[in-house]
Write an enzyme that holds these catalytic residues in place. Structure first.
Site, mmCIF file in Angstrom:
data_model
loop_
_atom_site.group_PDB
_atom_site.id
_atom_site.type_symbol
_atom_site.label_atom_id
_atom_site.label_comp_id
_atom_site.label_asym_id
_atom_site.label_seq_id
_atom_site.Cartn_x
_atom_site.Cartn_y
_atom_site.Cartn_z
ATOM 1 N N ASP A 8 0.855 -1.185 0.000
ATOM 2 C CA ASP A 8 0.000 0.000 0.000
ATOM 3 C C ASP A 8 0.890 1.233 0.000
ATOM 4 O O ASP A 8 1.766 1.382 0.869
ATOM 5 C CB ASP A 8 -0.901 0.017 1.239
ATOM 6 C CG ASP A 8 -1.992 -1.048 1.177
ATOM 7 O OD1 ASP A 8 -2.041 -1.785 0.175
ATOM 8 O OD2 ASP A 8 -2.776 -1.140 2.136
ATOM 9 N N ASP A 129 -15.211 -3.022 -1.607
ATOM 10 C CA ASP A 129 -14.806 -2.756 -0.230
ATOM 11 C C ASP A 129 -16.059 -2.497 0.586
ATOM 12 O O ASP A 129 -16.806 -1.553 0.290
ATOM 13 C CB ASP A 129 -13.878 -1.543 -0.177
ATOM 14 C CG ASP A 129 -12.700 -1.681 -1.136
ATOM 15 O OD1 ASP A 129 -12.194 -2.805 -1.281
ATOM 16 O OD2 ASP A 129 -12.296 -0.662 -1.736
#
EC number: 5.3.1.16
Length: 240
Positions: A8, A129
């Site tokens: 990330d 998500d």
């Protein structure tokens, strides 16, 4: 099942967030390409990259570290975050990215997902998500009333390569994945499903592997950086 180590990217560094909170970022490596090579040398077959700044900005922000990873690593990589138009999709794929992940636009502009999946077969994934079963967008900052399973089903005939399903409440929390919800989603669609959020031990991977649904793979980030999950042992557990 494939294990996808997660990198990330925030402000050029490899970080992990807690439940998607940009203010709760831990920097693990300020050289993301070197981190990627560690994963590759340990034997991983794929990399999972996220442009966190891009997810909020709506356009690529961490392009330089992503490009450095693509130049150095010879395994396929998938990228999400800030990819919201065809020009950006084309640009990333032309630079050697194996797969783009479309999240926010899957809710706001599903026609783009379909167009991209037709134009680039096998190279477009949908990122779903969810918080308590409902989809969140724009870097998880905005809640919707869209049911995660309904969204997945809506792309059943679109030709997308995979669905990356993230349980936001589990992400970075080291509390284990939401095996039940992930398995239910995988059983509801024929699209390959990749589990994300909370994978923090070998037991978690085994639970996903043996959940009764055919999962394509699992993403793990913080556990690999913290040492709670040994990458070589994890790869061995998931090999057929």
């Amino acid at each position: 099942m494939i294990l996808y180590p997660a990198i990330d990217l925030k402000d050029g560094s490899a970080v992990r967030l807690l439940r998607g909170d940009m203010g709760a970022a831990t920097v693990f490596n300020d050289d993301p390409a070197a981190q990627a090579m560690e994963f590759v040398e340990a034997g991983c077959d794929w990399l999972h990259l996220v442009d966190l700044n891009g997810a909020f900005a709506g356009a690529p922000v961490n392009a330089a570290p992503v490009e450095a990873i693509l130049e150095r690593c010879r395994v396929p990589a998938q990228l999400g975050g800030g990819i919201r138009d065809m020009a950006t999709i084309e640009a990333w794929l032309s630079k050697g990215l194996a797969r783009v992940i479309l999240g926010t636009v899957a809710v706001e502009n599903p026609a783009l997902v379909r167009e991209a999946a037709r134009a680039f077969p096998g190279q477009v994934a949908v990122g779903i998500d969810a918080r308590n079963g409902l989809v969140a967008t724009k870097g998880w900052a905005e809640e919707t009333d869209v049911d995660a399973t309904d969204l997945a089903k809506s792309f059943e005939d679109a030709g997308v390569a995979a669905i990356i399903y993230t349980d936001i409440n589990r992400d970075g929390a080291m509390q284990g994945p939401n095996v039940e919800a992930t398995a239910a989603l995988a059983r509801a669609v024929s699209i390959p499903v990749i589990a994300s959020g909370g994978v923090s031990s070998l037991d978690d991977l085994i639970a996903l592997r043996d959940c009764g649904a055919s999962l394509n793979g699992a993403i793990s980030g913080r556990a690999l950086y913290d040492g709670a999950l040994d990458l070589k042992a994890a790869l061995a557990v998931l090999k057929p």
